[in-house]
Design a protein around this motif. Structure first.
Motif, PDB file in Angstrom:
ATOM      1  N   VAL A 298       0.763  -1.266  -0.162  1.00 54.50           N
ATOM      2  CA  VAL A 298      -0.025  -0.123  -0.134  1.00 54.50           C
ATOM      3  C   VAL A 298       0.932   1.351  -0.235  1.00 54.50           C
ATOM      4  CG1 VAL A 298      -1.657   1.164   1.306  1.00 54.50           C
ATOM      5  CG2 VAL A 298      -1.800  -1.137   1.228  1.00 54.50           C
ATOM      6  N   ASP A 302       1.757   4.518  -4.707  1.00 56.82           N
ATOM      7  CA  ASP A 302       2.132   5.636  -5.373  1.00 56.82           C
ATOM      8  C   ASP A 302       3.463   6.013  -5.913  1.00 56.82           C
ATOM      9  OD1 ASP A 302       1.578   8.674  -5.780  1.00 56.82           O
ATOM     10  OD2 ASP A 302       2.836   9.256  -4.260  1.00 56.82           O
ATOM     11  N   LEU A 305       3.377   3.846  -9.165  1.00 61.92           N
ATOM     12  CA  LEU A 305       2.569   4.563 -10.440  1.00 61.92           C
ATOM     13  C   LEU A 305       3.310   5.793 -10.802  1.00 61.92           C
ATOM     14  CD1 LEU A 305      -1.075   4.904  -8.769  1.00 61.92           C
ATOM     15  CD2 LEU A 305      -0.151   3.045 -10.670  1.00 61.92           C
TER      16      LEU A 305
ATOM     17  N   ARG B  99       5.369  17.766  -2.732  1.00 65.96           N
ATOM     18  CA  ARG B  99       4.758  16.643  -3.723  1.00 65.96           C
ATOM     19  C   ARG B  99       3.440  16.442  -2.968  1.00 65.96           C
ATOM     20  NH1 ARG B  99       7.803  11.045  -1.611  1.00 65.96           N
ATOM     21  NH2 ARG B  99       5.900  10.329  -2.578  1.00 65.96           N
ATOM     22  N   ASP B 100       2.820  15.613  -3.981  1.00 72.00           N
ATOM     23  CA  ASP B 100       1.437  15.324  -3.605  1.00 72.00           C
ATOM     24  C   ASP B 100       1.404  14.088  -2.448  1.00 72.00           C
ATOM     25  OD1 ASP B 100      -0.362  16.835  -5.393  1.00 72.00           O
ATOM     26  OD2 ASP B 100       0.172  15.361  -6.925  1.00 72.00           O
ATOM     27  N   ALA B 101       0.171  14.176  -1.490  1.00 71.30           N
ATOM     28  CA  ALA B 101       0.139  13.040  -0.662  1.00 71.30           C
ATOM     29  C   ALA B 101      -0.211  11.843  -1.534  1.00 71.30           C
ATOM     30  CB  ALA B 101      -1.122  13.187   0.025  1.00 71.30           C
ATOM     31  N   ALA B 102       0.073  10.591  -0.972  1.00 73.89           N
ATOM     32  CA  ALA B 102      -0.002   9.310  -1.964  1.00 73.89           C
ATOM     33  C   ALA B 102      -1.264   9.066  -2.536  1.00 73.89           C
ATOM     34  CB  ALA B 102       0.398   8.240  -1.256  1.00 73.89           C
ATOM     35  N   GLY B 105      -1.627  11.567  -5.370  1.00 72.28           N
ATOM     36  CA  GLY B 105      -1.086  10.818  -6.399  1.00 72.28           C
ATOM     37  C   GLY B 105      -1.570   9.762  -7.075  1.00 72.28           C
ATOM     38  N   ILE B 106      -2.263   8.783  -6.525  1.00 71.91           N
ATOM     39  CA  ILE B 106      -3.070   7.769  -6.856  1.00 71.91           C
ATOM     40  C   ILE B 106      -4.260   8.056  -7.737  1.00 71.91           C
ATOM     41  CG2 ILE B 106      -4.372   5.779  -6.037  1.00 71.91           C
ATOM     42  CD1 ILE B 106      -1.969   5.480  -4.047  1.00 71.91           C
ATOM     43  N   HIS B 109      -3.089   9.612 -10.824  1.00 72.11           N
ATOM     44  CA  HIS B 109      -2.695   8.738 -11.926  1.00 72.11           C
ATOM     45  C   HIS B 109      -3.790   8.136 -12.524  1.00 72.11           C
ATOM     46  CE1 HIS B 109       0.710   6.700 -13.562  1.00 72.11           C
ATOM     47  NE2 HIS B 109       0.020   5.705 -13.573  1.00 72.11           N
ATOM     48  N   THR B 188      -5.480   0.160   4.364  1.00 73.73           N
ATOM     49  CA  THR B 188      -5.563  -0.293   2.799  1.00 73.73           C
ATOM     50  C   THR B 188      -5.247   0.744   1.709  1.00 73.73           C
ATOM     51  OG1 THR B 188      -8.125   0.087   2.702  1.00 73.73           O
ATOM     52  CG2 THR B 188      -7.236  -2.158   3.036  1.00 73.73           C
ATOM     53  N   VAL B 189      -5.149   2.149   2.323  1.00 72.57           N
ATOM     54  CA  VAL B 189      -5.117   3.293   1.647  1.00 72.57           C
ATOM     55  C   VAL B 189      -3.952   4.197   2.538  1.00 72.57           C
ATOM     56  CG1 VAL B 189      -6.018   5.542   0.747  1.00 72.57           C
ATOM     57  CG2 VAL B 189      -7.403   3.668   0.649  1.00 72.57           C
ATOM     58  N   SER B 190      -2.903   4.530   1.609  1.00 68.70           N
ATOM     59  CA  SER B 190      -1.663   5.113   2.154  1.00 68.70           C
ATOM     60  C   SER B 190      -1.960   6.341   2.956  1.00 68.70           C
ATOM     61  CB  SER B 190      -0.651   5.320   1.290  1.00 68.70           C
ATOM     62  OG  SER B 190       0.481   6.222   1.777  1.00 68.70           O
ATOM     63  N   ARG B 191      -1.569   6.961   4.074  1.00 71.78           N
ATOM     64  CA  ARG B 191      -1.555   8.073   4.796  1.00 71.78           C
ATOM     65  C   ARG B 191      -0.505   8.998   4.532  1.00 71.78           C
ATOM     66  NH1 ARG B 191      -3.114   6.029  10.165  1.00 71.78           N
ATOM     67  NH2 ARG B 191      -1.499   4.816   9.523  1.00 71.78           N
ATOM     68  N   GLU B 192       0.265   8.572   3.547  1.00 65.63           N
ATOM     69  CA  GLU B 192       1.541   9.390   3.343  1.00 65.63           C
ATOM     70  C   GLU B 192       1.308  10.828   2.850  1.00 65.63           C
ATOM     71  OE1 GLU B 192       5.075   7.454   2.464  1.00 65.63           O
ATOM     72  OE2 GLU B 192       5.727   9.541   3.499  1.00 65.63           O
ATOM     73  N   ALA B 220      -9.088   2.514  -8.370  1.00 61.73           N
ATOM     74  CA  ALA B 220      -7.789   3.331  -8.226  1.00 61.73           C
ATOM     75  C   ALA B 220      -6.862   2.965  -7.270  1.00 61.73           C
ATOM     76  CB  ALA B 220      -8.168   4.854  -8.155  1.00 61.73           C
ATOM     77  N   ARG B 222      -7.039  -0.029  -6.052  1.00 59.52           N
ATOM     78  CA  ARG B 222      -6.910  -1.401  -6.269  1.00 59.52           C
ATOM     79  C   ARG B 222      -6.984  -2.459  -4.974  1.00 59.52           C
ATOM     80  NH1 ARG B 222      -0.902  -2.690  -8.019  1.00 59.52           N
ATOM     81  NH2 ARG B 222      -1.169  -2.552  -5.993  1.00 59.52           N
TER      82      ARG B 222
END
Lengths: 439, 439
Positions: A298, A302, A305, B99-102, B105-106, B109, B188-192, B220, B222
């Protein structure tokens, strides 16, 4: 003695007494870096003028806090507002964040001079290795992923540096470089602005050259109870030594470090007993792997991608789930670690500290490896505080440490115990300085 | 119908058929924002030209992914490389991450147009409220902390928006604004690149206007199994309804939403049974509070040092531990939630989905509040996926939703069930569009 060879606590005392300025200390560190970096290669970025400017500014001010005027190296997966942050990734060269990671902000606020950025395994996860070498033998790794941080503190180039641990990236380099480290209890230090791999594993820690150094860092982070440390006596202390279910992977170095530590502790009057963990703790290595790859998949999505085929093959494999993580296996891994966490706390609470190996042995030869994390992953997963202490030199002449472990959120108590035991366990501190001052 | 009133899935189908361009869709959304933002105040930043430029670029390209050409609002605690990120904090006005948060970015993309940044409670935690109002009645809150995201999607200004949930910040605004939401399983979803409060709680989710919209987002990201959704039938489905141990806090709105949903499900042939959680689940509210304040204390320490007296009093109080968090209480809270997580998975696995209240009722009056999170905190702590579905309008004419909950990491299955049930539960979709198109 050159100021760069002082421990942080010694340097702080010298500054407090007016016998040392931050500028003198920083210049000494910079000279050491200049002399040694061609071999040790600990740093990805050092800006000499900027470091001196920070020190001069601090010399003019009243103390900002426990780290006033002391130099800190920052692992290059942590954002810094005044230096590039590359994650040692070819794709992020020259990247300039516009705010500091929280941990960097906190040590800055406590008066630290941010000396530079240290080399790291790319994204601190299984990929492009740091160029750094072991200060005791350049043909050997300093460990990783906190490679440059471990090597720089070990080589007397800087008093403090940040590391992070997802498997064994912080404590194992401490063992390999003959230094002290704390991996605090999970959740006690913010990871804001630190490139993530695993929410349940990633832990920020710091290196120093004595337990007192580690305590200065703990004061900056205000770990619970750190303001009121009791000073226990080694005599009568109860220490449980724990070979872990992975002892068959111990090499001569770890065996020597454990045996010597047990003997020294007993000689100092401590009561040392063996702890045998329940059999299901043996499954923690697999659980750790499942979680690291499940969460890493996970975390790196990013980057995958963004960089496509330019991303390191091992990272691509992780995102493409080449490790076969499934929801069921991931949930089982979480559930097992939850159970073990509670059980270990109960076991550890019967002792003043638990003694455990910090690495499988001496740093392996070659910079293509960072060593084996088997003696670290379980503690990362169990969220325990761990304090690494140098113990012996191995057959190859490289240092090997041990770690003291406690129940979750007992960091301050563990540091107090470590402080009492450091001179019992670490009998080679002068020897290390002698070897490396001649390097 | 103006394109801004389409669901994301409808707009995607129109674009695929060549009857709609991204530029036309984005212009429609921008017009709606222009007309309505003076009242709804959902946005902290919208750059009209930049949004149109993104859409034009996407119109020229082959599809990048499931979100191609669709607009996304981004909660302003998430880093964006091309827009300011202020956390709705006076101290961070004009802040520009590099930079974008992950998560941003996802979706970029996957082809999304980043339409702008939505208003939020400062740092998404207990402090300065968003200026946003409820699209159905500007004297009422849209909920929070994902205030602007909920209001913007509810008001037909944007098809998608990100929210986050630490207590009830994502699902409750869905209920208040008559929209769909998924809070995916924790991890399941990045918090970066998303400002943190709690590692064990914070979860990134997204809003949409149908379950199909939520599925586009899940593609998106996945989420496991999302590529192979089975389509179950409502008839014969087993649904457990769970009032939770906190049902005494349910107001008329939540009671009506639950009763209507149970009745509609039964009428559609589902088997609906009550689930009574074991008594110790009643302690999860306290455990949640302890963890949120314990981890929040760590997360906000850096902001506290940076901004001092300029920091919101409630945030200062959190860092100063005004809530009396102790290591023992924190460990107990972690351990209880670990136990309940496993137990709830076992319970939920006996059903196709668990039906639960999404809020205590309609959105309360006043923008000084964001409502009560009591029906959300336990699911956040239990790491379950939650899907919010609009159900009824309450006494005040404001929407109230319910949520479907599943065991950890069953997100794809839960979305399939929600897709089958959405037209059973949500009978007012046209009514909502009618009301708001006249607003």
């Amino acid at each position: 003695m050159e100021p760069c060879f002082l421990t942080a606590a010694q340097a702080a005392a010298e500054m407090k007494a007016g016998r040392l300025t931050s500028e003198t200390l920083i210049r000494s560190c910079l000279e050491r870096i200049e002399a040694r970096d061609p071999v040790v290669k600990a740093w990805l970025h050092v800006d000499r003028d900027h470091a001196i400017a920070q020190a001069r500014e601090l010399d003019k001010r009243p103390s900002m806090g426990p780290l006033h005027g002391l130099p800190f190296g920052v692992k290059d997966i942590m954002d810094t507002v005044d230096m590039p942050t590359t994650y040692n990734s070819p794709a992020w060269q020259g990247h300039r964040p516009t705010r500091d990671a929280a941990c960097v902000g906190i040590v800055r606020h406590a008066g630290a001079v941010i000396l530079g950025k240290t080399d790291t395994v790319e994204f601190a996860f299984n990929s492009r290795k740091a160029a750094s070498s072991n200060p005791y033998n350049a043909a050997h790794t300093p460990g990783g992923s906190s490679s440059g941080s471990g090597a720089a503190v070990g080589d007397f180039q800087v008093q403090f540096a940040f590391g992070t641990q997802t498997a064994g990236s912080h404590i194992r380099p401490a063992s390999f470089n003959g230094i002290y480290a704390i991996k605090p209890s999970w959740g006690t230090v913010s990871r804001e602005g630190v490139h993530m791999i695993s929410a349940i594993l990633d832990t920020v820690g710091w290196y120093g050259r004595s337990v007192e150094d580690l305590i200065l860092g703990a004061l900056a982070f205000r770990l619970d109870g750190i303001d009121a440390l009791a000073a226990p006596e080694p005599k009568g202390m109860r220490i449980g030594y724990c070979e872990t279910p992975f002892w068959d992977q111990a090499e001569a170095g770890a065996k020597k470090a454990m045996a010597a530590s047990i003997e020294r502790l007993r000689k100092a009057g401590a009561i040392v007993e063996e702890i045998v963990l329940p059999a299901h703790f043996g499954d923690l290595a697999e659980a750790h792997t499942m979680i690291m790859y499940g969460e890493g998949r996970v975390a790196l999505h990013d980057e995958y991608l963004r960089h496509g085929a330019g991303l390191h093959p091992e990272l691509r494999l992780t995102v493409e789930n080449g490790r076969g993580v499934t929801p069921r296996r991931l949930v089982e891994a979480f559930d097992l670690s939850d159970i073990c966490r509670k059980e270990f706390d109960a076991i550890a609470s019967r002792y003043d500290a638990v003694l455990a190996p910090a690495s499988t042995g001496e740093a392996p030869r070659g910079l293509h490896t960072v060593g084996n994390w088997i003696f670290n992953g379980l503690w990362t997963l169990l969220h325990t505080p761990c304090v690494a202490i140098p113990a012996v030199h191995g057959e190859l002449g490289l240092p090997v440490g041990i770690q003291l472990v406690g129940p979750r959120l007992s960091d301050a108590r563990l540091l107090a115990v470590a402080q009492a035991l450091q001179s019992v366990i670490d009998v080679n501190a002068d020897e290390r300085a002698r070897i490396l001052s001649a390097a």
